[in-house]
Design an enzyme around this catalytic site. Sequence first.
Site, mmCIF file in Angstrom:
data_model
loop_
_atom_site.group_PDB
_atom_site.id
_atom_site.type_symbol
_atom_site.label_atom_id
_atom_site.label_comp_id
_atom_site.label_asym_id
_atom_site.label_seq_id
_atom_site.Cartn_x
_atom_site.Cartn_y
_atom_site.Cartn_z
ATOM 1 N N CYS A 167 0.802 -1.230 0.000
ATOM 2 C CA CYS A 167 0.000 0.000 0.000
ATOM 3 C C CYS A 167 0.829 1.271 0.000
ATOM 4 C CB CYS A 167 -0.983 -0.007 1.162
ATOM 5 S SG CYS A 167 -0.254 0.185 2.809
ATOM 6 N N HIS A 196 -2.871 1.595 6.750
ATOM 7 C CA HIS A 196 -3.124 1.573 5.310
ATOM 8 C C HIS A 196 -2.813 2.965 4.786
ATOM 9 C CE1 HIS A 196 -4.516 0.584 1.421
ATOM 10 N NE2 HIS A 196 -5.619 1.303 1.482
ATOM 11 N N ASN A 205 -14.080 4.250 10.281
ATOM 12 C CA ASN A 205 -15.148 4.349 11.282
ATOM 13 C C ASN A 205 -15.831 3.037 11.655
ATOM 14 O OD1 ASN A 205 -15.694 7.125 12.273
ATOM 15 N ND2 ASN A 205 -15.787 7.585 10.091
ATOM 16 N N ASP A 265 -7.188 6.052 -3.718
ATOM 17 C CA ASP A 265 -6.436 4.903 -3.212
ATOM 18 C C ASP A 265 -6.114 3.949 -4.359
ATOM 19 O OD1 ASP A 265 -5.305 2.819 -1.845
ATOM 20 O OD2 ASP A 265 -6.942 2.571 -0.421
ATOM 21 N N ASP A 304 -16.997 -0.437 13.354
ATOM 22 C CA ASP A 304 -16.903 -1.009 14.697
ATOM 23 C C ASP A 304 -16.206 -2.371 14.620
ATOM 24 O OD1 ASP A 304 -18.273 1.164 15.668
ATOM 25 O OD2 ASP A 304 -20.218 0.144 15.723
#
Length: 683
Positions: free
Chosen positions: A274, A332, A395, A355, A397
């Site tokens: 990456c 990342h 974000n 990306d 969980d």
Amino acid sequence: MEDLSIQNVNLEQSENLERHHTDGFSNSEALVVRRGEPFRISLRLEGRPFNPRTDTIRIKVMLGRLYVIMPMTFSRKPSSSHWKAYIDPEGLNPQAPSIYICSPASASVGCYRFQLYVFTKNNGRSCATGKFIMLCNPWCSDDVVYIPFEDQREEYIQSDSGLLFLGTPMNVVSRPWSFDQYEPGVLETCLNLLRVSPQHKRNRKKDYLRRNNPIYIGRVVSAMINSEDDRGVLKGNWSKDFKDGVNPSMWTGSGDILQQWAQSNYSAVKYGQCWVFAAVMCTVMRVLGIPCRVVTNFNSAHDTNDNLVIEEFYSETGQKLKQGHDSIWNFHVWVECWMARSDLGPEMNGWQVLDPTPQERSGGVFCCGPAPVKAIKNRRVDMVYDTRFVYAEVNADVHKFVMSKGRVLSVNKDTERVGSLICTKAVGFPRPQNITGDYKLIKSPTSTLSSRSSSSTDNSTLRSESSRGVFVSLSLDKSPVVGEPVRFMVQVINKRRVAKSMKVHFNAQAKEYNHSPSETFWELHGIIHLAPMEVKVLEQQILPAQYEDVVGDDLINLAVVLEDTSSQERVLASEEFNIASPELIIQMDEDNTVVANNKQSAVVSFTNPFSHPVSGVLTVAGAGLMQGKLHYRMPPLRPGGRVEQCIAFTPSKVGMRMLQASLSLYNTNTNVRGFKMISVQGE
């Protein structure tokens, strides 16, 4: 009298390069200019002088088969939406008239050809040809990539070196990188990247027309940096087998990668991960004139089923299991590009996530973005392009399951881990800048952080979980450093008014930044007894000899599972961290002013922190400081031993330059790095 004719055209290279902030591209065969700003060319005429009353000049500018024909005017008033050519009547030299060509601020990026015709009253015609390269213009307020601050234009367009950030939030590792946009051939290769793209092959006219838009350019480049769908630059490899290519950790700059790609007739370069994908894309975007910076998201979620939840599985003794399709990468790396978003409205202008690492398809190909950072922060996951995917990366969980024989023994939820730190290089300084608050609503964002801080207060971590009867937390004493024990503490609280007997399982596994952990390399088991409401602290350490085989670019997953012997209730706490590698120290004589084209010297030193002898190869490089790379073989060095290597180089370019060194050790999984910023003065 003999009629006039054009003898030659002078592209006024030095004047135009300075005016267009393209001085670094002086080694290009073509003149390099930016859109929305006039550039001057001069004609050298033979025969009689030029007479503006009777003679006319026309210029035909061509991009592929697209063209525009401009009659010469005497009005200097620029046009932000049309091509224009004019002669300044003041100071007109009839034997060598100067012509100004001004492109619209929305001109397409590419290599243009022009034909210049002089028509005389006697029906005479004379022609000259030339070419120039057109880039976006962050200095032009009418350009959609306009960025209003000079220090940011210098950082995000002109700087040819920088830092990438890897590791973990508690132990941020700075990796030097040379973007190399001014190295010979890099500009041409970046333009050829657009030319070999599927979009150009499918419909050249449409591609040329759409190259005026940085949104389109960003998506094309994002897809072309990886080679999954096209003749892209880099082949990804997340195994540990790099024998038919280069280990991604060995790359130190974009120039070698782009030049190898061009020289191989655009065959994919092996290999990238990456940070390599992102750094090469940053080079391409800066070359094309689009402000760009490399961004690291720590604890980055890859949500494969689009439910904004990442599931992790552990055994009843704390070993992380290779189950589930979702994953969390310890870090990342992507890029942000600065542009206006007329398609979404002015409230979405600014930084956009792109990306190039191939994770998910977007529009049928492996690319991602541009997703507005403001949309991610405001949870506008309905917006193009790929905003929902990037939102999950910062974000989602985390649900952790403790499993036994396919049965769930306990589950814990963590809403803070993903996207816990997002950073980029600070403008003008070699340190990270915390930009988490740009992506997320956080209580007290800070603007900067220190890489590898020794402060245990700043860098200690706390991972805690609770069951109905027991609370457990796991915290590291400080940021782990190679050669020192990894010390950590587990706090256990009995929340009941009855005594408890608990089985304790410690487990440590090595892992790559984006993979599930490998086999356990350290474990410890025991039993503790807790009195009613008792708080007990367990202090443990992993010795250097136990972790040295996994130090380097690998990370460590550390977990503790407590099992109530009477109820079989289990509770888990875990942490992932890296062990900081040693650094190379680069020193120069503080009194020695570094001057372009004058021989200079530096000393690179290394101290062996390992418990065994090491040897390897030292590689030194620096764009604008030396041609190519220098290699030195380092003989075996005993534990605690120190070695120095004197480096001689002759800078060729003025400005702030990065000298970087990398030591590849033969018998450890470690590449040791160091860098020094050097200010080169003119002669």
